[in-house]
Scaffold this active site. Structure first.
Site, PDB file in Angstrom:
ATOM      1  N   SER A  19       0.804  -1.237   0.000  1.00 35.07           N
ATOM      2  CA  SER A  19       0.000   0.000   0.000  1.00 35.07           C
ATOM      3  C   SER A  19       0.832   1.280   0.000  1.00 35.07           C
ATOM      4  O   SER A  19       0.426   2.284   0.570  1.00 35.07           O
ATOM      5  CB  SER A  19      -0.964   0.060   1.202  1.00 35.07           C
ATOM      6  OG  SER A  19      -1.721  -1.098   1.270  1.00 35.07           O
ATOM      7  N   LEU A  20       1.998   1.254  -0.616  1.00 28.82           N
ATOM      8  CA  LEU A  20       2.804   2.481  -0.685  1.00 28.82           C
ATOM      9  C   LEU A  20       2.389   3.342  -1.886  1.00 28.82           C
ATOM     10  O   LEU A  20       2.874   4.456  -2.055  1.00 28.82           O
ATOM     11  CB  LEU A  20       4.297   2.154  -0.789  1.00 28.82           C
ATOM     12  CG  LEU A  20       4.928   1.488   0.427  1.00 28.82           C
ATOM     13  CD1 LEU A  20       6.421   1.285   0.206  1.00 28.82           C
ATOM     14  CD2 LEU A  20       4.706   2.319   1.694  1.00 28.82           C
ATOM     15  N   GLY A 359     -23.687  -4.444  -7.492  1.00 32.24           N
ATOM     16  CA  GLY A 359     -23.463  -5.492  -6.499  1.00 32.24           C
ATOM     17  C   GLY A 359     -24.069  -6.815  -6.926  1.00 32.24           C
ATOM     18  O   GLY A 359     -24.687  -6.919  -7.981  1.00 32.24           O
ATOM     19  N   CYS A 386     -25.957  -0.577 -12.621  1.00 31.90           N
ATOM     20  CA  CYS A 386     -26.047  -2.026 -12.721  1.00 31.90           C
ATOM     21  C   CYS A 386     -27.087  -2.571 -11.730  1.00 31.90           C
ATOM     22  O   CYS A 386     -28.273  -2.391 -11.963  1.00 31.90           O
ATOM     23  CB  CYS A 386     -24.679  -2.662 -12.587  1.00 31.90           C
ATOM     24  SG  CYS A 386     -24.601  -4.222 -13.502  1.00 31.90           S
ATOM     25  N   HIS A 512     -21.572   0.059 -16.504  1.00 35.22           N
ATOM     26  CA  HIS A 512     -20.796   0.747 -15.462  1.00 35.22           C
ATOM     27  C   HIS A 512     -20.114   1.982 -16.056  1.00 35.22           C
ATOM     28  O   HIS A 512     -18.991   1.883 -16.562  1.00 35.22           O
ATOM     29  CB  HIS A 512     -19.714  -0.187 -14.915  1.00 35.22           C
ATOM     30  CG  HIS A 512     -20.253  -1.312 -14.100  1.00 35.22           C
ATOM     31  ND1 HIS A 512     -20.263  -1.286 -12.726  1.00 35.22           N
ATOM     32  CD2 HIS A 512     -20.809  -2.486 -14.468  1.00 35.22           C
ATOM     33  CE1 HIS A 512     -20.788  -2.409 -12.272  1.00 35.22           C
ATOM     34  NE2 HIS A 512     -21.134  -3.156 -13.314  1.00 35.22           N
ATOM     35  N   GLU A 514     -18.733   4.352 -14.595  1.00 32.87           N
ATOM     36  CA  GLU A 514     -17.584   4.805 -13.804  1.00 32.87           C
ATOM     37  C   GLU A 514     -16.243   4.349 -14.372  1.00 32.87           C
ATOM     38  O   GLU A 514     -15.231   5.023 -14.203  1.00 32.87           O
ATOM     39  CB  GLU A 514     -17.725   4.348 -12.338  1.00 32.87           C
ATOM     40  CG  GLU A 514     -17.592   2.852 -12.060  1.00 32.87           C
ATOM     41  CD  GLU A 514     -18.879   2.057 -12.234  1.00 32.87           C
ATOM     42  OE1 GLU A 514     -19.782   2.527 -12.948  1.00 32.87           O
ATOM     43  OE2 GLU A 514     -18.968   0.946 -11.666  1.00 32.87           O
TER      44      GLU A 514
END
Ligand code: GLN
Length: 540
Positions: A19-20, A359, A386, A512, A514
């Site tokens: 997670s850097l 979902g 969706c 979707h 996005e």
């Protein structure tokens, strides 16, 4: 594989901790190289055994990002697309599972007849081939390959070995960047370089000497620290790049530019570094992002809200759409299991817009239906994506068209009114991996509709990831009852967009949107939705 290969390769590894922000650093470097006129693509190698992340729970892995060609991929590919102008494809995400699957298929076909199939050379050769797939298309000057995981993990060893071999084979045409952490010990009041030294040592034990170090830090690295890291890690001092915590991920390209990461990388690759950096549009975007004139509140109703990475592309699409409306979008993450008729007013009334998220499965579905109803009845701008669109159809069926117990066949397979039903071609499919309706499909938009107003186009392409669809048997009933199907797939006639013309802004999309929102091209539905929410806020 020769010295004269036209494409240059840049490998990005990570050490010390996960997670850097390897994905953001890779995307930022890609952006800077693109801004200098180079064609760039970024690839992610993931060391897990799943063939792709499509079968993983979002709690495990965050969002599953979908490409135009229907690959279910790591969410870092979303960052690559949002930052660059190049779209990604299946070739941009390769997992251990995919590599092994391909090697085992070859073994069964007899491609290695007579040989013992081993990690070295068969797995590593397969990795090398996949790394060079994009470069070999001849479309790119530079391929950036990000290796998932942290150096030292057992899983990533074959990938590191493949990178080592490629660097040796490609000579000056490949370099490696290692991202590490330089922690600050507040008790000592000091930045510590030892974790970075150890991480580079680990990498060198595997035969890989990094050319550039990008050091994540909370405090600026002074000249002494840079010199120390350079000396103990065997890199040039100007190749020790500081990556300080940023307010927004979209600041990182500019921070990397200040640190001259792009210049150093180009120099080491033997490419010209005196080209102009064209970041005007990017800076304008940042200007609008940081100086909003308005503020709105949008509720995101979903069942994975505890892990925001599960809705990464939606959250980023709001950042792009907010900037284009000069408006700060405050997202309220609302758990669908916690919304009910009793608390609907209290939970939802202060919102300027309601988004019901995608979902799978029945958990939280009732809360989503309550949220749709609240938005519809109270004229709050609504966007359903969706499963969110499917909920809008179910809610309208039940509460306006009086189709008792209308439901999706996914959630209630024996419902008397399956207004959302399994797609014909999905009925015989039993395997789960990569079998949904995936990737970009065309959609024709009806003139005069809200969808047409936001897209300003007759035909669009948007990306999909679902098994269920609007049941066309009910289409006439919905249309005469006030919910229009304003977007249709011209070939299959599947309903792609529904809307309620009576409502100020109520739209549900089977695809979707996005996934296609980028800094350069904010997605029109999100821009329109934020605009409508702003109007709603101003009229309150
Ligand atoms: N579960 C629904 C389907 O499969 C919706 C999928 C989604 O929201 N991505 O059709």
């Amino acid at each position: 594989m020769s010295k004269s290969s036209l494409t240059k390769y840049l490998f990005v590894t990570g050490g010390v901790a996960s997670s850097l922000g390897k994905g953001i650093v890779s995307a930022s470097l890609g952006k800077l190289l693109e801004a200098r006129g180079y064609t760039v693509t970024i690839q992610k190698l993931d060391p897990y055994i799943n063939v792709d992340p499509g079968t993983m729970n979002p709690y495990e892995h965050g969002e599953c990002y979908v490409t135009n060609d229907g690959a279910e991929t790591d969410l870092d590919l979303g960052h690559y697309e949002r930052f660059l102008t190049t779209e990604t494809s299946q070739a941009n995400n390769v997992t251990t599972g995919r590599i092994y699957q391909s090697v085992i298929d070859k073994e069964r076909r007899g491609d290695y007849l007579g040989k013992t199939v081993q990690v070295i050379p068969h797995i590593t050769n397969e990795i090398k081939e996949h790394v060079q797939l994009l470069g070999n298309t001849g479309q790119f000057d530079i391929v950036i390959t990000e290796i998932g995981g942290t150096v030292g993990d057992i899983e990533s060893l074959p990938f590191i070995e493949a990178v080592r071999q490629l660097k040796w084979e490609l000579e000056g045409d490949a370099i490696s960047i290692h991202l590490t952490l330089v922690p600050y010990l507040s008790a000592a009041g000091e930045l510590k370089t030892k974790p970075t030294q150890n991480s580079v040592k680990k990498l060198r034990e595997l035969g890989l000497q990094p050319d550039i170090l990008v050091c994540r830090t909370e405090h600026s690295l002074n000249s002494d620290i840079r010199r120390k890291i350079a000396l103990f890690c065997n890199v040039e001092k100007d190749a020790v790049i500081e990556s300080i915590d940023a307010e927004s991920i979209y600041d990182v390209p500019l921070l990397m530019q200040e640190e001259q990461l792009d210049k150093v990388a180009l120099r080491k690759l033997g490419l010209k570094d005196d080209t102009d950096v064209e970041l005007k549009m990017w800076k304008e975007f940042l200007g609008r992002l940081k100086n909003p004139k308005h503020e709105i509140h949008i509720g995101l109703i979903g069942k994975y809200v505890e892990l925001r990475d599960a809705y990464k592309s939606i959250a980023e699409a709001f950042i792009h759409a907010g900037a284009s409306n000069e408006c700060k979008v405050k997202l309220h993450w609302i758990h669908s299991e916690e919304v009910n008729t009793e608390n609907a007013k209290k939970t939802l009334d202060n919102l300027d817009g309601i988004l019901v998220a995608p979902g799978f499965g029945d958990r939280g579905i009732d809360g989503k239906l309550v949220a749709v109803r609240y938005a519809r009845e109270n004229n709050i701008p609504f966007l359903g994506i969706c499963l969110g669109m499917q909920c809008a159809v179910i809610e309208y069926g039940r509460n306006v068209l009086h189709l008792e117990n209308a439901h999706s066949a996914e959630i209630n397979p024996t419902t008397t009114h399956p207004v959302i039903d399994i797609m014909e071609e999905q009925k015989s499919i039993t395997e789960k991996g990569g079998t949904m309706r995936l990737g970009a499909y065309p959609c024709s938009i009806e003139k005069g509709s809200l969808a047409h107003e936001v897209y300003e186009k007759d035909n669009i392409m948007e990306r999909h990831r679902h098994r269920f669809e609007f049941n066309n048997k009910y289409k006439e009933q919905y249309e005469s009852g006030g919910m229009k199907a304003s977007g249709i797939n011209p070939e299959s006639k599947l309903v792609e967009i529904v809307e309620i013309p009576e409502h100020p802004f109520f739209i549900g999309v089977q695809f979707h949107p996005e996934y296609k929102s980028t800094v350069a091209n904010p997605q029109p539905l999100f821009v329109g939705f934020v605009g409508a929410a702003l109007k709603h806020a101003q009229n309150k």
